[in-house]
Design a protein around this motif. Sequence first.
Motif, PDB file in Angstrom:
ATOM      1  N   GLY B 272       0.832  -1.195   0.000  1.00 30.75           N
ATOM      2  CA  GLY B 272       0.000   0.000   0.000  1.00 30.75           C
ATOM      3  C   GLY B 272       0.872   1.253   0.000  1.00 30.75           C
ATOM      4  O   GLY B 272       0.609   2.201  -0.752  1.00 30.75           O
ATOM      5  N   ARG B 273       1.936   1.215   0.804  1.00 30.19           N
ATOM      6  CA  ARG B 273       2.819   2.382   0.866  1.00 30.19           C
ATOM      7  C   ARG B 273       3.557   2.582  -0.444  1.00 30.19           C
ATOM      8  O   ARG B 273       3.713   3.696  -0.933  1.00 30.19           O
ATOM      9  N   VAL B 274       4.036   1.474  -1.031  1.00 29.56           N
ATOM     10  CA  VAL B 274       4.792   1.589  -2.285  1.00 29.56           C
ATOM     11  C   VAL B 274       3.885   2.123  -3.399  1.00 29.56           C
ATOM     12  O   VAL B 274       4.268   3.001  -4.167  1.00 29.56           O
ATOM     13  N   ARG B 275       2.661   1.592  -3.468  1.00 24.11           N
ATOM     14  CA  ARG B 275       1.745   2.071  -4.521  1.00 24.11           C
ATOM     15  C   ARG B 275       1.482   3.563  -4.367  1.00 24.11           C
ATOM     16  O   ARG B 275       1.442   4.304  -5.350  1.00 24.11           O
ATOM     17  N   ALA B 277       3.511   5.734  -2.959  1.00 21.65           N
ATOM     18  CA  ALA B 277       4.748   6.441  -3.317  1.00 21.65           C
ATOM     19  C   ALA B 277       4.863   6.558  -4.831  1.00 21.65           C
ATOM     20  O   ALA B 277       5.260   7.604  -5.363  1.00 21.65           O
ATOM     21  N   VAL B 278       4.506   5.487  -5.558  1.00 23.91           N
ATOM     22  CA  VAL B 278       4.580   5.515  -7.024  1.00 23.91           C
ATOM     23  C   VAL B 278       3.610   6.568  -7.565  1.00 23.91           C
ATOM     24  O   VAL B 278       3.954   7.360  -8.461  1.00 23.91           O
ATOM     25  N   ARG B 279       2.400   6.574  -7.006  1.00 20.96           N
ATOM     26  CA  ARG B 279       1.409   7.557  -7.480  1.00 20.96           C
ATOM     27  C   ARG B 279       1.910   8.984  -7.253  1.00 20.96           C
ATOM     28  O   ARG B 279       1.790   9.835  -8.145  1.00 20.96           O
ATOM     29  N   LEU B 292      11.043   5.296 -10.035  1.00 22.09           N
ATOM     30  CA  LEU B 292      11.703   4.273  -9.211  1.00 22.09           C
ATOM     31  C   LEU B 292      12.731   4.911  -8.290  1.00 22.09           C
ATOM     32  O   LEU B 292      12.894   4.506  -7.135  1.00 22.09           O
ATOM     33  N   ASP B 293      13.432   5.917  -8.815  1.00 19.98           N
ATOM     34  CA  ASP B 293      14.437   6.613  -8.013  1.00 19.98           C
ATOM     35  C   ASP B 293      13.794   7.233  -6.765  1.00 19.98           C
ATOM     36  O   ASP B 293      14.292   7.064  -5.643  1.00 19.98           O
ATOM     37  N   ARG B 297      14.264   6.240  -2.799  1.00 21.12           N
ATOM     38  CA  ARG B 297      14.714   7.170  -1.748  1.00 21.12           C
ATOM     39  C   ARG B 297      13.755   7.164  -0.546  1.00 21.12           C
ATOM     40  O   ARG B 297      14.187   7.215   0.598  1.00 21.12           O
ATOM     41  N   VAL B 298      12.474   7.088  -0.856  1.00 18.25           N
ATOM     42  CA  VAL B 298      11.491   7.021   0.237  1.00 18.25           C
ATOM     43  C   VAL B 298      11.745   5.784   1.100  1.00 18.25           C
ATOM     44  O   VAL B 298      11.817   5.859   2.326  1.00 18.25           O
ATOM     45  N   LEU B 299      11.929   4.644   0.438  1.00 19.30           N
ATOM     46  CA  LEU B 299      12.103   3.392   1.189  1.00 19.30           C
ATOM     47  C   LEU B 299      13.421   3.372   1.945  1.00 19.30           C
ATOM     48  O   LEU B 299      13.488   2.930   3.095  1.00 19.30           O
TER      49      LEU B 299
END
Lengths: 328, 443
Positions: B272-275, B277-279, B292-293, B297-299
């Motif tokens: 959920g967090r990754v999706r 972040a992508v949005r 992706l970059d 960085r977020v992760l």
Amino acid sequence: MSAAEEYLTVVSRGDRGGALEVVRRLQAEGASPLDVMNQVIAPAQSRVGELWARDTWSVAQEHAATAVSEAVLGLLGALVPPPSEHSAPVVVTCVEQEWHALPALLVAEHLRTAGLPVSYLGANSSAEHLVRHVHETAPRAVLLSCSLGASLPRVRRQVEAVRATGTPVVVGGAAFDTDGRRAAALGADAYAPDGAAAVLAVRALPTATLPMPTLPSATAEEGLAVQADREELTARLRHRLLPTEETADPWQRVLGDHLPHLVGSVAGALVTEDRTVLDESLTWLADVLEHRKAPPGATERVAVELAGVVREYPAAARLLSVRTAAAG
Amino acid sequence: MTAELDHATQDLLVATVDPDSASSLRVGSERASFLARLARNVGGSMQTERAVDLVLDMLVPGVVDWAQVVIREAGLLHCHARVGGGDVERASVPAPREGTSTLSRVISRGLRELTLVSVGGLDDNGALASAVPAPELRAAVDGIRPADLLVVPLSARGRGFGALTLARRGDDGFDEEAVAFLTEVAHGVAVTLDATRNLADSRRVASVLSRDLAPPSLPEMPGARLATYYRVAFEHEALGGDFYDVHGDDEDWTAVLGDVCGKGVEAAVLTGRVRQAVRTAALVDRGPSRVLDLVNRVLVSEGDGTFVTALCARARRRGDDLALAVAAAGHPQPYLLRADGSLERVDVEGTVLGLFDTHDYDETEVVLHPGDLCLMFTDGVLEAPGFEEQFGEERLHEVLAGAPRGDVHAVVETVAMALAGHVGDRAHDDIAILGVQNDPDAR
């Protein structure tokens, strides 16, 4: 050309627009969504299977036709007013590893048209997924569709899982006999041959059902054993019938694809204690092989090798010895 | 209905005079087996009404002539009752003030009460109303008067939440042993109903929380057809560590598919967090290497050691073609299935997300001509366990070669069917497939 034939012609091309045109014309002539489903879509769909079996249609055509019919059903379904009954939904789905969702979708639309709320899960529902959905939605009943005899052992498992929650189960589809004997043997609360019957069956169900008795007969138990060993048995059967990787001939490819179903239908015949499950599978195979120019006697050879592979399972061996004796 | 009522075999409540006699042993063992059946029949039902119906089915007419289950909830008494041979009748009434009726006294004090309801007499009617508050349910009891009424509390976790009311014709009555047995029955019923109510509450919370974690239904993108397959390792949880998402404008959009480390609910929370972040990243710059970059960085900044593999594609229309810019982070390479049936692999590589502070993800551009499709999938596909071996690349190629052309749904479904047949009942990893097909006519 009848509307049904015309519909079949356009869906064979994957022609959505053409299919919709046929449907709109019927509606303009006064046909209800239900009429269209019963008189055009359902008959066309059973013809699609036959046409593939006779090698007249390719798999791609079959897929394209099904995709169009599903889209048309979706549009027809949108015309059905929201359910008038404020009861718990009826869950409609296909047993695990059943990918022919159209019969289930037709039944779902029938129920909706009759005013019943429906929760449609589509193809290939595993027992775990189904039970979780039952816990979440507390449905009035579960309708399980099954078209292949080889899937009957999975039906048993899923009926058992759903009934353990007290939820009644109705089964239907081409894998069942019209007298409902197989359905009863698998523990279903009711059997429905078509959408109209499904509506009546759901209305007649008790609100709650009891869990299934745990011990099936020795024959049914052997069916579950064959089901558990099906991959091993299929591998052995494949080794006997198609020892080389080179299966260039179309009939060999189709036979190779069908071997798991053949072993599954032995299990299906045993769990339902109905030998015709296996007979139907072999008859279907003979028809399919003949249309793909298999050498004469190919199906008999399949039956003999199948008998050899299951010889350690007494009830299965009996099924096949009766058959090979009759053939020989 | 009455015939059945007359022939109700109520051996379970028969008085046992001599505790050592064979008949009393038999009654004792029948009572034990009734309690076992009650647990088995009702225990699996996770829905209150259904569990109540099963309880009433077992009690009437097998044990008593009439029974009622009452559950107190939000100021109401929900009453379900059944007389021999009849259907379950239901009614809800406002809960009386505490202690003012037999029923409310039993529920609040947690102590059982026995009442006699004889024929006629205003007092009797009061006694009946006090135990059976819904007028429409009282008619059935009238039919078996004179009768003994036993009201047993349903309580769990130290609180009364309802009552079980049982009626027997006057001559039969409830002796001490019968009362003890029926108290046991009520205890079993209470435990089940409490678990059922409790579970319903937890499920409501869980389903609200998980709504954002399950894969979304995809939007319709003009000029493209999208098809997916998703299967989780832990089917009972219905949530997994694989994910996909599609978002953006009609002319310029993003498709992402990935796999976070781990399985089940914990992994789903991370997806959920990754999706998200992508949005967010795609709103700033839709270029897949930039996306992706930023996600990396977020992760990395969260630094909790979790890592994610992903494919990110940016789709833009170019006349009849659909151009895809693809970037990868430690993920299996996607396939191109051309309309003519030829198969290519998209040569794109990059480091997993979340572990290293690198900023350079490469992009590869591929062009989908009308009918061509791009298939993204997680390693759960290649590593799917089978009878003899994993599904593997070779099998995937074989299946794709034999798949019907022209429809991405049919292609994805063909792979899904082959996978399901291959895996059977074996434990497997999460599996996700996302197919993007260029169909200039799709609206």
